[in-house]
Design an enzyme around this catalytic site. Structure first.
Site, mmCIF file in Angstrom:
data_model
loop_
_atom_site.group_PDB
_atom_site.id
_atom_site.type_symbol
_atom_site.label_atom_id
_atom_site.label_comp_id
_atom_site.label_asym_id
_atom_site.label_seq_id
_atom_site.Cartn_x
_atom_site.Cartn_y
_atom_site.Cartn_z
ATOM 1 N N ARG A 169 0.826 -1.213 0.000
ATOM 2 C CA ARG A 169 0.000 0.000 0.000
ATOM 3 C C ARG A 169 0.860 1.262 0.000
ATOM 4 O O ARG A 169 0.433 2.320 -0.442
ATOM 5 C CB ARG A 169 -0.885 -0.059 1.247
ATOM 6 C CG ARG A 169 -1.733 1.114 1.476
ATOM 7 C CD ARG A 169 -3.015 0.654 2.097
ATOM 8 N NE ARG A 169 -3.072 0.999 3.482
ATOM 9 C CZ ARG A 169 -4.075 0.605 4.288
ATOM 10 N NH1 ARG A 169 -5.038 -0.171 3.840
ATOM 11 N NH2 ARG A 169 -4.101 0.982 5.529
ATOM 12 N N GLU A 264 -1.465 6.741 9.159
ATOM 13 C CA GLU A 264 -2.666 5.905 9.330
ATOM 14 C C GLU A 264 -2.574 5.344 10.737
ATOM 15 O O GLU A 264 -1.764 4.466 11.014
ATOM 16 C CB GLU A 264 -2.660 4.826 8.241
ATOM 17 C CG GLU A 264 -4.025 4.283 7.964
ATOM 18 C CD GLU A 264 -4.239 2.981 8.673
ATOM 19 O OE1 GLU A 264 -4.781 3.028 9.802
ATOM 20 O OE2 GLU A 264 -3.866 1.951 8.130
ATOM 21 N N CYS A 298 -6.696 -1.996 12.514
ATOM 22 C CA CYS A 298 -7.127 -0.682 12.999
ATOM 23 C C CYS A 298 -8.552 -0.379 12.532
ATOM 24 O O CYS A 298 -9.164 0.552 13.046
ATOM 25 C CB CYS A 298 -6.148 0.397 12.603
ATOM 26 S SG CYS A 298 -5.880 0.422 10.871
HETATM 27 C C1 SIN Z 1 -6.884 -2.756 6.233
HETATM 28 O O1 SIN Z 1 -6.251 -2.231 5.324
HETATM 29 O O2 SIN Z 1 -7.948 -3.307 6.013
HETATM 30 C C2 SIN Z 1 -6.386 -2.749 7.659
HETATM 31 C C3 SIN Z 1 -5.257 -1.841 7.879
HETATM 32 C C4 SIN Z 1 -4.748 -1.791 9.301
HETATM 33 O O3 SIN Z 1 -5.175 -2.478 10.201
HETATM 34 O O4 SIN Z 1 -3.844 -0.977 9.521
#
Ligand code: SIN
Length: 489
Positions: A169, A264, A298
């Site tokens: 990502r 993030e 998260c």
């Molecule tokens: C996700 O991209 O679905 C979860 C990302 C994360 O927990 O940081």
């Protein structure tokens, strides 16, 4: 215990640092252990980067920068496309690594590889779609042209809960935009990242492109390696995924260099269930939103806010659904819930449940640490949870679902917003008007309506309030690595 890794994967997983296109030991020759959370057995010793290694990685990124920004967008796109295909082809190897070091059940690990690959595919497509602007100034005095330049060398700090998806990502949009990177993977899960990095290195080398654009420095002393890099004037960008607490520290360090940042951070996602919801769908969505990676995401639903009319039925059904889940080692095909990442994660969850129970919450299912090896904690449902309990106020990061009831829509929204976080919210309702009011009023960067999963490589992922700055994924993700330059003609 037997190794969870197929021999080929074990033999082909790099355990060094990737600097300037070469794998090498740490300059201090130190290593740190990486363990399987399902057994606590050590899988590998991995090179432990020092601050000097971090600097060497940034040297390599800076050396590769001029050549990389000159590489045609189409060529950047094609190397990313080749990486996408190689990742898909090696799904089983990568999934085995994710399960071994992160504990995820294999089916979930495979899904993570697919999710990770989608970021690479999407940014291979976006690499050739970086637009500029040309127009006559409204005053008619000149023309305005806006170009997009790569921001420059970027430090990418990734978490342990998605050891390839959180890497792709960040890496894929950075490389697509023309930025070289230094990646600091998580101490707990550096192996999957290393395997992925070797795929990228091979594909760059095969095309005679600068391999120094991707550098990887695993370390057990994160702050010691990242602080000097953040203070180095050659670094232009920081992208971090992790806790709000660590994010605040990094933001302060990044402020001195006035770095572009993408953060993030933590979440405390409300999962609202209204009286008019389709309860079958709501329970299915609740399990998905809560139990992915045993609650260690998260975007995990953190608080179940359920309207009074359906609270009893929803809680009964959710408890029954949790009881059907099978906890165990991720390599077992029947297992749907793996371990937590380490001992402190189990201790944290256990404390939250004990405190909530002491404050009057009822444990409907789970709630007891099993007497087995590995960092396991069972799927747990709590109801009658006081709204001020820590299990409701803090990010749980584990398989615990606290249920709190509310009366009318306004109270539901008020409770949903009663947090410093604003990453994601979920809501189940059949009323389209209400769905739109929630989309307008709930303070979150992402909202799932009648869906327990919002994550999608082609959509903007990110939060508001203390959940972060910037977006990853979608069209927005590559913008984070581009600088608009206005030319007045
Ligand atoms: C996700 O991209 O679905 C979860 C990302 C994360 O927990 O940081």
């Amino acid at each position: 215990m037997t190794s969870p890794l197929p021999p080929y994967v074990a033999a082909h997983t790099p355990t060094g640092l990737l600097i300037g296109g070469e794998w090498r030991p740490a300059s201090g020759r130190g290593t740190f252990p990486v363990a399987d959370p399902a057994t606590t057995d050590v899988l590998f010793e991995v090179a432990d980067a020092t601050p000097e290694d971090g600097r060497a990685a940034l040297d390599a990124a800076c050396a590769a920068a001029p050549a990389w920004r000159e590489v045609a967008p189409r060529a950047r796109s094609e190397v990313l496309r080749a990486v996408f295909e190689a990742v898909v082809a090696r799904t089983e190897d990568l999934a085995a690594l994710i399960t071994a070091e992160g504990g995820k059940p294999l089916a979930e690990a495979r899904a993570e590889v697919q999710y990770a690959a989608e970021y690479v595919r999407w940014y291979s497509e976006q690499a050739v779609r970086v637009d500029g602007l040309a127009r006559r100034a409204p005053a008619g005095t000149h023309h305005q042209m806006v170009l997009r330049r790569p921001v420059g060398p970027a430090l990418l700090i990734a978490p342990w809960n998605f050891p390839i998806a959180m890497i792709t990502r960040k890496v894929a949009p950075a490389l697509a935009a023309g930025c070289p990177v230094v990646v600091k993977p998580a101490r707990l899960t550096p192996l999957t990242t290393a395997y992925f990095a070797e795929i990228v290195r091979e594909e760059l080398e095969a095309r005679d492109l600068p391999t120094g654009v991707l550098n990887v420095v695993p370390t057990a002393s994160s702050g010691d390696v990242s602080a000097p890099l953040l203070a180095d004037p050659r670094l232009r960008k920081l992208s971090f995924t992790g806790s709000t607490e660590v994010g605040r520290t990094l933001l302060k360090q990044a402020a001195d260099g006035v770095l572009r940042t993408s953060m993030e951070l933590g979440g405390n996602a409300p999962f609202l269930v209204f009286d008019d919801a389709d309860l079958d769908a709501a329970v299915e969505g609740a399990v998905a939103a809560k139990m992915r990676n045993s609650g260690q995401t998260c975007v995990a639903a953190n608080r179940f806010l359920v309207q009074q009319g359906v609270a009893a039925e929803f809680t009964d059904r959710l408890s029954a659904a949790f009881e059907r889940l099978v906890m165990g080692r991720g390599t077992d095909p029947d297992v749907t819930v793996g371990p937590l990442i380490e001992r402190s994660a189990v201790d944290h969850v256990e404390d939250l449940v004990a405190e909530a129970a002491d404050a009057g919450a009822r444990v409907r299912t789970g709630g007891e640490r099993p007497g087995r090896r590995g960092w396991f904690y069972p799927p747990t449902v709590l109801d009658r949870v006081p709204p001020d309990a820590r299990a409701v106020q803090e990010e749980i990061f584990g398989p615990v679902a606290p249920v709190v009831t509310f009366g009318d829509e306004a109270e539901g929204i008020r409770l949903a917003n009663a947090t410093e976080y604003g990453l994601v919210a979920y809501a189940y309702t059949r009323d389209v008007g209400r769905a739109m009011r929630l989309a307008e009023e709930v303070e979150a960067g992402m909202i799932g309506i009648n869906r327990g999963m919002v994550s999608d490589a082609t959509a903007p992922f990110g939060g508001v309030k203390s959940s972060g700055l910037g977006r990853e994924g979608g069209e927005a993700g590559i913008e984070e690595y581009l600088e608009p330059v206005y030319v007045a003609l």
